[in-house]
Design a protein around this motif. Sequence first.
Motif, short mmCIF file in Angstrom:
data_model
loop_
_atom_site.label_atom_id
_atom_site.label_comp_id
_atom_site.label_asym_id
_atom_site.label_seq_id
_atom_site.Cartn_x
_atom_site.Cartn_y
_atom_site.Cartn_z
N ASP A 57 0.84 -1.19 0.00
CA ASP A 57 0.00 0.00 0.00
C ASP A 57 0.88 1.25 0.00
N SER A 58 0.25 2.42 0.07
CA SER A 58 0.99 3.68 -0.04
C SER A 58 1.97 3.91 1.10
N ASP A 59 1.76 3.22 2.22
CA ASP A 59 2.66 3.35 3.37
C ASP A 59 3.73 2.26 3.43
N GLY A 60 3.72 1.36 2.45
CA GLY A 60 4.72 0.31 2.40
C GLY A 60 4.33 -0.99 3.06
N PHE A 61 3.10 -1.08 3.61
CA PHE A 61 2.64 -2.34 4.18
C PHE A 61 2.25 -3.30 3.06
N VAL A 62 2.51 -4.58 3.26
CA VAL A 62 2.31 -5.57 2.21
C VAL A 62 0.83 -5.91 2.06
N LEU A 63 0.36 -5.91 0.82
CA LEU A 63 -1.04 -6.25 0.52
C LEU A 63 -1.21 -7.77 0.48
N THR A 64 -2.30 -8.24 1.06
CA THR A 64 -2.59 -9.67 1.05
C THR A 64 -4.06 -9.91 0.69
N ASP A 65 -4.35 -11.12 0.27
CA ASP A 65 -5.67 -11.66 -0.08
C ASP A 65 -6.65 -10.61 -0.60
N SER A 66 -7.65 -10.21 0.19
CA SER A 66 -8.71 -9.34 -0.31
C SER A 66 -8.23 -7.93 -0.66
N ARG A 67 -7.06 -7.54 -0.19
CA ARG A 67 -6.54 -6.20 -0.49
C ARG A 67 -5.69 -6.17 -1.75
N LEU A 68 -5.43 -7.32 -2.34
CA LEU A 68 -4.65 -7.36 -3.57
C LEU A 68 -5.47 -6.80 -4.74
N PRO A 69 -4.80 -6.21 -5.73
CA PRO A 69 -5.51 -5.75 -6.92
C PRO A 69 -6.27 -6.91 -7.57
N ALA A 70 -7.45 -6.64 -8.08
CA ALA A 70 -8.28 -7.68 -8.70
C ALA A 70 -7.52 -8.41 -9.79
N GLY A 71 -7.66 -9.74 -9.76
CA GLY A 71 -7.04 -10.56 -10.78
C GLY A 71 -5.56 -10.80 -10.61
N THR A 72 -5.02 -10.54 -9.40
CA THR A 72 -3.58 -10.73 -9.19
C THR A 72 -3.18 -12.17 -9.50
N HIS A 73 -3.84 -13.14 -8.88
CA HIS A 73 -3.67 -14.54 -9.26
C HIS A 73 -4.88 -15.34 -8.78
N GLY A 74 -5.97 -15.18 -9.52
CA GLY A 74 -7.19 -15.91 -9.18
C GLY A 74 -7.76 -15.44 -7.86
N THR A 75 -8.25 -16.39 -7.07
CA THR A 75 -8.77 -16.07 -5.74
C THR A 75 -7.67 -16.33 -4.72
N PRO A 76 -7.10 -15.27 -4.15
CA PRO A 76 -5.96 -15.46 -3.24
C PRO A 76 -6.37 -16.21 -1.97
N LEU A 77 -5.44 -16.97 -1.43
CA LEU A 77 -5.63 -17.62 -0.15
C LEU A 77 -5.42 -16.62 0.97
N PRO A 78 -5.92 -16.89 2.18
CA PRO A 78 -5.68 -15.98 3.30
C PRO A 78 -4.19 -15.71 3.50
N PHE A 79 -3.85 -14.43 3.58
CA PHE A 79 -2.48 -13.94 3.85
C PHE A 79 -1.53 -14.14 2.67
N GLN A 80 -2.05 -14.54 1.53
CA GLN A 80 -1.22 -14.67 0.33
C GLN A 80 -0.94 -13.29 -0.26
N THR A 81 0.28 -13.05 -0.69
CA THR A 81 0.67 -11.77 -1.29
C THR A 81 0.58 -11.88 -2.81
N SER A 82 1.05 -10.85 -3.48
CA SER A 82 1.05 -10.87 -4.95
C SER A 82 2.03 -11.91 -5.50
N ALA A 83 2.97 -12.37 -4.68
CA ALA A 83 3.83 -13.49 -5.03
C ALA A 83 3.18 -14.75 -4.46
N PRO A 84 2.74 -15.70 -5.28
CA PRO A 84 1.88 -16.79 -4.81
C PRO A 84 2.45 -17.67 -3.71
N ARG A 85 3.77 -17.75 -3.58
CA ARG A 85 4.36 -18.59 -2.54
C ARG A 85 4.86 -17.78 -1.35
#
Length: 302
Positions: free
Chosen positions: A238-266
């Motif tokens: 986000d704009s403050d540098g905190f890492v985006l996960t699951d529901s906060r990721l941009p739409a379509g990042t990688h399907g339906t993200p798992l809980p606490f998953q980031t934009s990098a799937p692993r």
Amino acid sequence: MYGASEGLDTVLLDRTGLGGQAAKSARIENYLGFPHGVSGEHLTRLAMVQALKFGVRIYSPCAVAGLDLSDDRRPAVLLEDGARIESRAVIAATGAHYRRPDIPQWSTFEKSGCIRYAATDLDVRGYEDQPVTVIGGANSAGQAALSLAARGATVDLIIRGADLGARMSSYLTDRIRAHSRIQVHTGTALRELAGADTLTSIVVEKSGERHDRLDCRALFCFIGADPVSSWLAGVAKDSDGFVLTDSRLPAGTHGTPLPFQTSAPRLFAVGDLRSGSTKRVATAVGEGGSAVSSVHATLAAD
């Protein structure tokens, strides 16, 4: 601990010491199973023993320089000494750094030990029956004020906002208001530190107008933190540098993200590092356990 207890070959790396901010809490009273409270240091020690019991390999101090995410299925942890740890998944819980006000002589008194960012038994030792100041309006500041007052210190609690209860749990605000050794200053900002080798007083500004000088032998600072996320290059934040996960990721990042998953799937992010996290020890522990479940779901697809 959750990863190892569920059969994962688990390595724990920490730059400085285990437990993060929780380990520095003087007393945690809203953690399930400890009705009389528990110090952060003791809780961390118990957690470490549990982790070792299940076979976690702990390396601390151990500085991580970054991640190699070139292979979506095999993230690699890069250490500052040049070593490389191949993995199938990574859970990041690097938390945040304490903020420091832009006040003259701050670094001077910080180096002399008069400014603290925790209120453990070691931090408060020597300030019994002394005037001290706590700045901050969240639970960690409230816990510190009560801990210091319980040891006989006279505490000025400085809060920039107008309401003590805006960011602090009611069980703390009720006790703070009732404590004869704690003076609450709302709508107040720190402006000046005074003293030679050691801190003797501070100047605060009330509601942008009146300036008051308060006796102070030590200042305990709890005004928030900035995420330790610079080592996570190429990961959505986000704009403050905190890492985006699951529901906060941009739409379509990688399907339906798992809980606490980031934009990098692993890669999974938990605790204060994560955007939108709740600043509670119990929440951080729960996030860690849930992230392990997400890791299992990811590995099951291999």
